[in-house]
Design a protein around this motif. Structure first.
Motif, PDB file in Angstrom:
ATOM      1  N   VAL A 195      11.191  28.605 -47.884  1.00 38.21           N
ATOM      2  CA  VAL A 195       9.812  28.536 -48.347  1.00 38.21           C
ATOM      3  C   VAL A 195       9.216  29.931 -48.351  1.00 38.21           C
ATOM      4  N   LYS A 196       8.629  30.326 -49.466  1.00 39.57           N
ATOM      5  CA  LYS A 196       7.972  31.622 -49.568  1.00 39.57           C
ATOM      6  C   LYS A 196       6.501  31.460 -49.204  1.00 39.57           C
ATOM      7  N   ILE A 197       6.056  32.212 -48.205  1.00 41.34           N
ATOM      8  CA  ILE A 197       4.658  32.198 -47.786  1.00 41.34           C
ATOM      9  C   ILE A 197       4.004  33.454 -48.355  1.00 41.34           C
ATOM     10  N   PRO A 198       3.091  33.333 -49.314  1.00 42.99           N
ATOM     11  CA  PRO A 198       2.489  34.529 -49.908  1.00 42.99           C
ATOM     12  C   PRO A 198       1.556  35.236 -48.933  1.00 42.99           C
ATOM     13  N   LYS A 199       1.371  36.529 -49.127  1.00 43.63           N
ATOM     14  CA  LYS A 199       0.462  37.274 -48.264  1.00 43.63           C
ATOM     15  C   LYS A 199      -0.959  36.769 -48.457  1.00 43.63           C
ATOM     16  N   GLY A 200      -1.732  36.827 -47.382  1.00 43.16           N
ATOM     17  CA  GLY A 200      -3.098  36.327 -47.445  1.00 43.16           C
ATOM     18  C   GLY A 200      -3.210  34.828 -47.298  1.00 43.16           C
ATOM     19  N   THR A 201      -2.123  34.157 -46.897  1.00 44.99           N
ATOM     20  CA  THR A 201      -2.185  32.713 -46.694  1.00 44.99           C
ATOM     21  C   THR A 201      -3.145  32.390 -45.550  1.00 44.99           C
ATOM     22  N   GLU A 202      -4.056  31.434 -45.790  1.00 40.39           N
ATOM     23  CA  GLU A 202      -5.077  31.089 -44.815  1.00 40.39           C
ATOM     24  C   GLU A 202      -4.687  29.832 -44.049  1.00 40.39           C
ATOM     25  N   THR A 203      -5.252  29.663 -42.878  1.00 40.42           N
ATOM     26  CA  THR A 203      -5.089  28.409 -42.144  1.00 40.42           C
ATOM     27  C   THR A 203      -5.629  27.261 -42.992  1.00 40.42           C
ATOM     28  N   GLY A 204      -4.862  26.207 -43.097  1.00 34.26           N
ATOM     29  CA  GLY A 204      -5.246  25.071 -43.926  1.00 34.26           C
ATOM     30  C   GLY A 204      -4.677  25.117 -45.324  1.00 34.26           C
ATOM     31  N   SER A 205      -4.039  26.254 -45.693  1.00 30.93           N
ATOM     32  CA  SER A 205      -3.415  26.339 -47.018  1.00 30.93           C
ATOM     33  C   SER A 205      -2.271  25.335 -47.113  1.00 30.93           C
ATOM     34  N   LYS A 206      -2.096  24.759 -48.293  1.00 30.31           N
ATOM     35  CA  LYS A 206      -1.037  23.776 -48.517  1.00 30.31           C
ATOM     36  C   LYS A 206      -0.091  24.274 -49.591  1.00 30.31           C
ATOM     37  N   ILE A 207       1.185  24.125 -49.321  1.00 31.83           N
ATOM     38  CA  ILE A 207       2.233  24.508 -50.261  1.00 31.83           C
ATOM     39  C   ILE A 207       3.025  23.258 -50.611  1.00 31.83           C
ATOM     40  N   ARG A 208       3.173  22.975 -51.887  1.00 24.77           N
ATOM     41  CA  ARG A 208       3.920  21.797 -52.355  1.00 24.77           C
ATOM     42  C   ARG A 208       5.253  22.233 -52.961  1.00 24.77           C
ATOM     43  N   ILE A 209       6.322  21.618 -52.476  1.00 28.99           N
ATOM     44  CA  ILE A 209       7.647  21.871 -53.041  1.00 28.99           C
ATOM     45  C   ILE A 209       8.154  20.549 -53.622  1.00 28.99           C
ATOM     46  N   GLU A 210       8.336  20.521 -54.918  1.00 27.74           N
ATOM     47  CA  GLU A 210       8.680  19.281 -55.604  1.00 27.74           C
ATOM     48  C   GLU A 210      10.106  18.825 -55.274  1.00 27.74           C
ATOM     49  N   ASN A 211      10.239  17.499 -55.160  1.00 34.59           N
ATOM     50  CA  ASN A 211      11.545  16.846 -54.970  1.00 34.59           C
ATOM     51  C   ASN A 211      12.287  17.295 -53.720  1.00 34.59           C
TER      52      ASN A 211
END
Length: 311
Positions: A165-181
């Protein structure tokens, strides 16, 4: 009972009737990988095969279901040869005669042992109930302050599968990342949900994060507050400089614009809260200067305080 709809789950998995649990599991995994819908998108045959092997494993991996199925298997082979009535009388068991077809037996078997299975397999569930089944998998991921600042990559173990999983810079608490399938798999149908990752930033001894803004307490001496100063301070990006106006007060906040977290579109700010810090031990010279300060001080710090206390 219809004889053309029976499913021999041992043959479907390619194992003998005396196969061990380990052999059954191994055969299932091998076939599941071969016919997984992710590897055969829009392939109806692969989807059908995947459904059958999942159905077979649902039955043969459970001791009680397997025992009941084996009894039915014996019954079916006798029935196929036209000897079901004699068989039923010999075994004093006529309960299989009530089923009109194999799906009826399967529905009863899975329904008795597994409500989840009843919802998933064969024609047991309605289209609406199948659509309402949520296959998304949720994962809470904590990252460090530095990882939020600079971005990072994480290897997660989800459903026995390694996922980067790639976490982009500036990711905030509560950010959601969706990875399909990459979510849960619906047994028997091969459908798969998404992986939903919710990110939070671990606490840091200095930096406190709110959105893209960063906050920190900054120790300040008495003379820096009173006289003002240009001092070097740490920031998330490294050493920088901060100008403290003369006459500043404890708990006052000073801002360094654009020195917080950054994402692709926005830059956060860095806020310092001034904290008056006295030395643990005063030197003789410092004490003499303080004595001199006291002798010339004109402000009475408690003048209004007394008036308010008497009201």
């Amino acid at each position: 009972m219809a004889l053309d709809d029976f499913k021999d789950y041992f043959k479907i998995l390619g194992v003998s009737r005396n196969a061990t649990d380990k052999e059954i599991k191994s055969a299932f995994r091998k076939l599941a990988r071969k016919f997984h819908p992710d590897l055969h998108p829009h392939d109806k045959r692969a989807e059908s095969e995947f459904k059958k092997i999942n159905e077979a494993y649902e039955i043969l991996s459970d001791e009680d279901k397997k025992k009941s199925y084996e009894q039915f298997l014996n019954y079916w082979y006798k029935n196929r040869d036209g000897k079901s009535r004699d068989f039923s009388r010999e075994n004093n068991d006529q309960r299989f005669d009530e089923y009109l077809n194999f799906d009826d037996f399967l529905s009863d078997l899975i329904g008795r042992f597994s409500e989840v299975g009843k919802e998933i397999y064969s024609n047991i569930s309605s289209d609406n109930s199948a659509q309402s089944l949520n296959l998304d998998a949720k994962f809470n991921l904590q990252i460090s302050f530095r990882e939020a600042l600079n971005g990072t990559k994480k290897n997660l173990l989800v459903n026995d599968e390694r996922i980067e999983v790639k976490i982009p810079k500036g990711t905030e608490t509560g950010s959601k990342i969706r990875i399909e399938n990459k979510g849960n798999i619906q047994s028997g149908k091969g459908k798969r949900g998404d992986l939903l990752i919710e990110v939070s930033i671990k606490s840091h001894p200095i930096w406190k994060v709110k959105g893209l803004d960063v906050y920190a307490d900054l120790p300040i001496s008495l003379d820096e507050l009173a006289l003002g100063a240009n001092i070097s301070v740490a920031s998330p990006q490294g050493i920088t400089y901060l100008s403290i106006p003369s006459g500043s007060l404890p708990e006052q906040k000073l801002r360094l614009k654009g020195k917080g977290l950054h994402n692709l579109d926005t830059q956060g700010d860095l806020f310092f809260t001034l904290k008056l810090k006295f030395p643990k031990n005063w030197s003789d010279k410092e004490l003499r200067l303080l004595e001199k300060l006291r002798s010339v001080r004109i402000d009475e710090p408690r003048s209004t305080w007394f008036d308010q206390a008497r009201t």
